[in-house]
Scaffold this motif. Structure first.
Motif, PDB file in Angstrom:
ATOM      1  N   LYS A   1      19.247   2.398  29.992  1.00 49.35           N
ATOM      2  CA  LYS A   1      18.342   2.638  28.869  1.00 49.35           C
ATOM      3  C   LYS A   1      17.451   3.843  29.138  1.00 49.35           C
ATOM      4  O   LYS A   1      17.189   4.645  28.232  1.00 49.35           O
ATOM      5  N   ASP A   2      17.000   3.965  30.380  1.00 46.14           N
ATOM      6  CA  ASP A   2      16.176   5.137  30.736  1.00 46.14           C
ATOM      7  C   ASP A   2      16.974   6.421  30.557  1.00 46.14           C
ATOM      8  O   ASP A   2      16.448   7.444  30.073  1.00 46.14           O
TER       9      ASP A   2
ATOM     10  N   ASP B   1      19.557   6.807  28.485  1.00 46.39           N
ATOM     11  CA  ASP B   1      19.752   7.022  27.051  1.00 46.39           C
ATOM     12  C   ASP B   1      18.518   7.638  26.406  1.00 46.39           C
ATOM     13  O   ASP B   1      18.616   8.526  25.554  1.00 46.39           O
ATOM     14  N   ASN B   2      17.340   7.165  26.822  1.00 43.95           N
ATOM     15  CA  ASN B   2      16.086   7.716  26.293  1.00 43.95           C
ATOM     16  C   ASN B   2      15.930   9.186  26.663  1.00 43.95           C
ATOM     17  O   ASN B   2      15.502  10.016  25.839  1.00 43.95           O
TER      18      ASN B   2
ATOM     19  N   GLU C   1      15.807  12.283  24.030  1.00 41.26           N
ATOM     20  CA  GLU C   1      14.682  13.222  24.005  1.00 41.26           C
ATOM     21  C   GLU C   1      15.178  14.670  24.157  1.00 41.26           C
ATOM     22  O   GLU C   1      14.683  15.583  23.489  1.00 41.26           O
TER      23      GLU C   1
END
Length: 344
Positions: free
Chosen positions: A104-105, A107-108, A112
């Protein structure tokens, strides 16, 4: 009684048709403003020749310069954010591979980075648009041509949404001449041979307002796709070279087209023909100088002459009676008259 007598002549006669026409520039372009603002200068002499790219008007550009600076600043900020997002992605990606950070980190961080990249593209697009709008504050001539009267003066406010025309530029190294022909004339042309149509297309003359013939020949370029139902006419356009700039847009002229050539036409002066209702007659002069009334069939009128389809042959002597009180079989004293005038 003395009576003027002429001889019927025979020659090949070109048959022309004249049409009222109007001159247009090769290109007639209305110059309009593409931005809003106050006109700060008019930089041309009305009615003069201008060159492509020549400055015509300047419009107050302070607002557009400020917008350009603001967009440049936004591009810088977006680029900085892109560098930060790229750096963050570079940090997160190896840690994710080591399971030090979650997917998830990653993907974020990717999201961004992609958002920052899209923001840079959007701000750069806005910057380019600001540059273009700033350029529109300088109104330039689109081509070499003759510029008309300016409809605005220094201090006037112009708008891109308005319908006002700043000025008009016409290219007049060549001109277009538009005229209309009737349905009957169109059908007559359409039924001609290909050779006759091609000859007519390439043999167009202009008669100017003073009666003189323009020195350059023109060519018919096109005919409109339809007959105008309101007038029953077909619009046609011919092009003419205009090396001396004599022809200007708006000039009314006559387009003269060679439709065909009447081969071996027998002709006499129009004044020699006597018309009674639908019958045309002439007074033939026989060998004993007596008059004989003969019925003839007339064709087209050419200048002061009438083409005779039947009833006369070349060399026949015809009396010009006028107001003379003579009748058929009268004996006359012949006064030979040369005709046409140029044969004197």
């Amino acid at each position: 009684m003395k009576v003027n007598v002429v001889k019927a002549i025979q020659s090949d006669v070109p048959l022309y048709e004249d049409f009222v026409a109007q001159v247009y520039g090769q290109s007639d372009v209305d110059i309009r403003s593409r931005v809003e603002g106050w006109v700060t200068s008019v930089n041309f002499k009305e009615g003069s020749q201008v060159k492509k790219g020549q400055l015509l008007y300047t419009i107050d550009d302070i607002e557009y310069k400020n917008r350009l600076d603001r967009q440049a600043s936004e591009v810088t900020q977006a680029t900085t954010e892109l560098v930060r997002a790229e750096s963050e992605l570079s940090r997160v990606k190896p840690l994710t591979e080591l399971n030090a950070l979650s997917k998830k980190d990653l993907d974020n961080a990717v999201a961004e980075y992609e958002a920052a990249k899209a923001h840079v593209a959007a701000t750069k697009s806005s910057l380019e648009n600001a540059k273009v709008e700033l350029g529109y504050t300088r109104v330039l001539a689109p081509f070499d041509g003759l510029v008309g009267i300016s409809n605005v003066r220094e201090g006037d406010y112009v708008s891109r949404t308005g319908t006002s025309v700043l000025t008009t530029i016409s290219s007049i190294t060549g001109v277009r001449v538009r005229f209309e022909i009737s349905e009957r004339e169109y059908l007559r042309i359409a039924q001609q041979s290909m050779e006759d149509r091609e000859s007519a297309r390439n043999n167009v003359q202009l008669l100017l307002a003073d009666g003189s013939v323009y020195g350059e020949m023109g060519t018919v370029d096109f005919a409109n796709r339809e007959i105008d139902p309101s007038t029953g006419t077909l619009t046609m356009e011919a092009s003419f070279p205009n090396p001396d700039g004599l022809l200007r847009p708006g000039l009314f002229v006559k387009a003269r087209i060679l439709f065909s050539t009447y081969t071996g036409a027998v002709m006499i002066p129009q004044r020699a023909v006597v018309q009674l209702q639908h019958i045309s007659q002439v007074y033939l002069v026989n060998a004993s100088d007596s008059l004989k009334v003969t019925t003839i069939e007339t064709g087209p009128k050419i200048g002061d002459a009438w083409i005779i389809k039947s009833g006369l042959k070349a060399g026949d002597r015809v009396a010009i009676i006028g107001s003379a009180g003579v009748s058929a079989n009268s004996k006359i004293e012949v006064v030979e008259q040369k005709w046409p005038e140029e044969n004197k």
